[in-house]
Write a protein that holds these residues in place. Structure first.
Motif, PDB file in Angstrom:
ATOM      1  N   PHE A   1     -52.471  37.948  -1.904  1.00 17.27           N
ATOM      2  CA  PHE A   1     -52.808  39.206  -1.256  1.00 17.27           C
ATOM      3  C   PHE A   1     -51.755  40.252  -1.610  1.00 17.27           C
ATOM      4  N   SER A   2     -52.197  41.485  -1.785  1.00 17.26           N
ATOM      5  CA  SER A   2     -51.317  42.553  -2.253  1.00 17.26           C
ATOM      6  C   SER A   2     -50.328  42.980  -1.178  1.00 17.26           C
ATOM      7  N   ARG A   3     -49.192  43.493  -1.633  1.00 19.72           N
ATOM      8  CA  ARG A   3     -48.194  44.057  -0.729  1.00 19.72           C
ATOM      9  C   ARG A   3     -48.837  45.139   0.135  1.00 19.72           C
ATOM     10  N   ASP A   4     -48.517  45.112   1.427  1.00 22.04           N
ATOM     11  CA  ASP A   4     -49.018  46.053   2.429  1.00 22.04           C
ATOM     12  C   ASP A   4     -50.507  45.869   2.733  1.00 22.04           C
ATOM     13  N   ASP A   5     -51.088  44.760   2.243  1.00 22.94           N
ATOM     14  CA  ASP A   5     -52.431  44.380   2.692  1.00 22.94           C
ATOM     15  C   ASP A   5     -52.235  43.641   4.012  1.00 22.94           C
ATOM     16  N   GLY A   6     -52.493  44.338   5.118  1.00 20.46           N
ATOM     17  CA  GLY A   6     -52.191  43.749   6.421  1.00 20.46           C
ATOM     18  C   GLY A   6     -50.691  43.616   6.600  1.00 20.46           C
ATOM     19  N   MET A   7     -50.252  42.389   6.877  1.00 17.57           N
ATOM     20  CA  MET A   7     -48.820  42.153   7.128  1.00 17.57           C
ATOM     21  C   MET A   7     -48.086  41.661   5.895  1.00 17.57           C
ATOM     22  N   VAL A   8     -48.752  41.605   4.748  1.00 10.98           N
ATOM     23  CA  VAL A   8     -48.122  41.084   3.537  1.00 10.98           C
ATOM     24  C   VAL A   8     -47.049  42.058   3.033  1.00 10.98           C
ATOM     25  N   LYS A   9     -45.892  41.494   2.713  1.00 10.47           N
ATOM     26  CA  LYS A   9     -44.782  42.283   2.160  1.00 10.47           C
ATOM     27  C   LYS A   9     -44.420  41.771   0.764  1.00 10.47           C
ATOM     28  N   ASP A  10     -43.276  42.167   0.271  1.00 11.56           N
ATOM     29  CA  ASP A  10     -42.886  41.828  -1.095  1.00 11.56           C
ATOM     30  C   ASP A  10     -42.768  40.324  -1.333  1.00 11.56           C
ATOM     31  N   ASN A  11     -42.311  39.608  -0.313  1.00 16.06           N
ATOM     32  CA  ASN A  11     -42.065  38.179  -0.489  1.00 16.06           C
ATOM     33  C   ASN A  11     -42.326  37.431   0.813  1.00 16.06           C
ATOM     34  N   PHE A  12     -42.161  36.133   0.739  1.00 15.42           N
ATOM     35  CA  PHE A  12     -42.427  35.297   1.912  1.00 15.42           C
ATOM     36  C   PHE A  12     -41.488  35.637   3.064  1.00 15.42           C
ATOM     37  N   ARG A  13     -40.218  35.842   2.796  1.00 12.63           N
ATOM     38  CA  ARG A  13     -39.253  36.094   3.868  1.00 12.63           C
ATOM     39  C   ARG A  13     -39.631  37.346   4.659  1.00 12.63           C
ATOM     40  N   LYS A  14     -39.956  38.413   3.957  1.00 13.29           N
ATOM     41  CA  LYS A  14     -40.320  39.655   4.638  1.00 13.29           C
ATOM     42  C   LYS A  14     -41.662  39.511   5.369  1.00 13.29           C
ATOM     43  N   THR A  15     -42.589  38.763   4.767  1.00 12.01           N
ATOM     44  CA  THR A  15     -43.873  38.522   5.436  1.00 12.01           C
ATOM     45  C   THR A  15     -43.663  37.705   6.691  1.00 12.01           C
ATOM     46  N   LEU A  16     -42.804  36.688   6.622  1.00 13.05           N
ATOM     47  CA  LEU A  16     -42.518  35.867   7.796  1.00 13.05           C
ATOM     48  C   LEU A  16     -41.879  36.692   8.905  1.00 13.05           C
TER      49      LEU A  16
END
Length: 430
Positions: free
Chosen positions: A389-404
């Motif tokens: 999923f693309s960055r800034d699609d919902g809660m998705v960020k650049d990487n796993f750490r930021k998404t978590l």
């Protein structure tokens, strides 16, 4: 990998991967009651159980293992007080006899046990007060399911965690955890030569044995809503379906009175089932070595612990989401994925199903497990095709750490009111 790092990971796994009977919240109540009973020295004629809302939510509707089909908070408390052995921790009720069950039933009939909700900032907080004649004893457990915090008899403090205690189990340090170090450790640990590797292998092997056994029991007999049996009958040759069915069957049995233990993850048997059984099925399907399975299970367990430790053991956020993301990571590893595929699998899974709420332990947990594993498998399928999923699609960020970080904020802050609303619906509304 240094010996210090090996020890740090081993300490985490030994703390988190423990055998437990039944749902861990009623077992924690039984454990607390058994500690108070030992201090009291005889059977109580009155009992008061005070629990945080999340404990009530998870203990009110499930059967107590070894309890002869007794269900709920009062049953857990009185079985623990009558026949529990606190030395057995999360298996506190494994020595229960029929006469103990009969006595607990009689005490329930006499309504000697009251239940109250604690006004506590702790999500996992239990206080059991017992009285017999003029004598009283009170035990308090906080933060972890066997985390004894305070014990007193007749108002005199026997133990207080604030003052420290010899031999009391301490929570390990989690600062070594990040996805890259988890993968490196899972790939490099020597199960034969390292003393820590040998211990870790024992823990994982026990998880395979216990969780497979309860899953097979859930397929043999009818438990709860029978989610696992229903899935399995649909198409037992499909590995994706088997991965869901075997895990759901284990939860079916566990939440509905089966006396077999599971090896838990992050304080939860359902999470322990979710991180392990799908990988066992994929390993068989792919005809991989047992060592490859062990390493995948190590990755799955640690990835789930990494996520859940920051969220907390109990919340309105369903913990099998994190466990399924860990399972997805392990499945991608079994399929030949590296760090990128593993990271993207977890992100895909979290973005898909982070809205699943915990509305208490019960029959529907098996369905939530099946749905979460389905999402994790899809997340792995996507990642193995190079899709995330693309960055800034919902809660998705650049990487796993930021998404978590976003998921943790959602679970701890965003769902705070949700937690209370769920509890109000469960307890007060018809």
């Amino acid at each position: 990998m240094s010996e210090r790092e090996e020890k740090a990971f081993c300490d985490i796994l030994a703390f988190e991967l423990k055998k437990a009977l039944g749902c861990t919240e009623p077992i924690a109540i039984a454990y607390t009651a058994s500690v108070a009973r030992r201090a009291l020295g005889r059977l109580p004629d009155q009992a008061l159980v005070r629990c945080s809302g999340n404990v009530i939510k998870n203990a009110k509707s499930v059967y107590v293992p070894m309890g002869g089909r007794l269900k709920g908070i009062e049953a857990a408390c009185l079985l623990g007080a009558v026949g529990g052995n606190p030395d057995d921790k999360l298996e506190v009720l494994r020595g229960i006899q029929q006469e103990d069950i009969d006595l607990a039933k009689e005490l329930i009939r006499r309504k000697i046990c009251l239940v109250e909700q604690l006004d506590s900032s702790e999500k996992l907080h239990i206080i059991v007060s017992l009285k017999s004649g003029d004598d009283t004893a009170e035990a308090c457990v906080r933060h972890t399911h066997t985390g004894l915090y305070r014990l007193s008899k007749n108002g005199e403090v026997i133990f207080d965690r604030e003052t420290g205690a010899e031999g009391e189990e301490k929570e390990p340090e989690y600062r070594e955890l990040d996805l890259e170090s988890i993968l490196r450790f899972s790939e490099e640990i020597d199960f034969e030569k390292s003393m820590y590797g040998k211990r870790i292998r024992e823990l994982i092997e026990e998880q395979i044995r216990c969780n497979t056994a309860i899953s097979e029991e859930g397929l043999r007999r009818s438990y709860g809503a029978g989610i696992g049996r229903a899935l399995f009958r649909n198409n037992a040759e499909d590995v994706k379906l088997r991965a869901r069915a075997m895990a759901a069957a284990g939860s079916d049995a566990r939440m509905n009175g089966c006396d077999l233990p599971v090896v838990i993850n992050s304080g939860s048997g359902n999470q322990g089932i979710t991180v392990s059984l799908p990988l066992i099925e994929y390993s068989r399907y792919l005809k991989l070595s047992h060592e490859k399975l062990l390493r995948a299970l190590l990755l799955s367990n640690l990835t789930a612990i990494y996520q859940k430790h920051e969220i907390g053991r109990l919340s309105a956020y369903c913990g099998v989401v994190n466990a399924a993301a860990g399972a997805g990571a392990g499945i991608s590893y079994l399929r030949g994925g590296g760090l990128r595929e593993i990271e993207n699998t977890i992100i895909n899974t979290l973005e898909n199903i982070s809205g699943i709420v915990c509305d208490g332990a019960g029959e529907s947990c098996a369905a939530k497990i099946a749905s979460s594993i389905d999402a994790a498998i899809m997340g792995s399928d996507m990642a193995m095709e190079g899709i995330r999923f693309s960055r800034d699609d919902g809660m998705v960020k650049d990487n796993f750490r930021k998404t978590l970080d976003g998921v943790v904020k959602l679970a701890k802050e965003g769902m705070r009111e949700t937690d209370q609303v769920i509890l109000d619906i469960m307890i007060h509304e018809t």
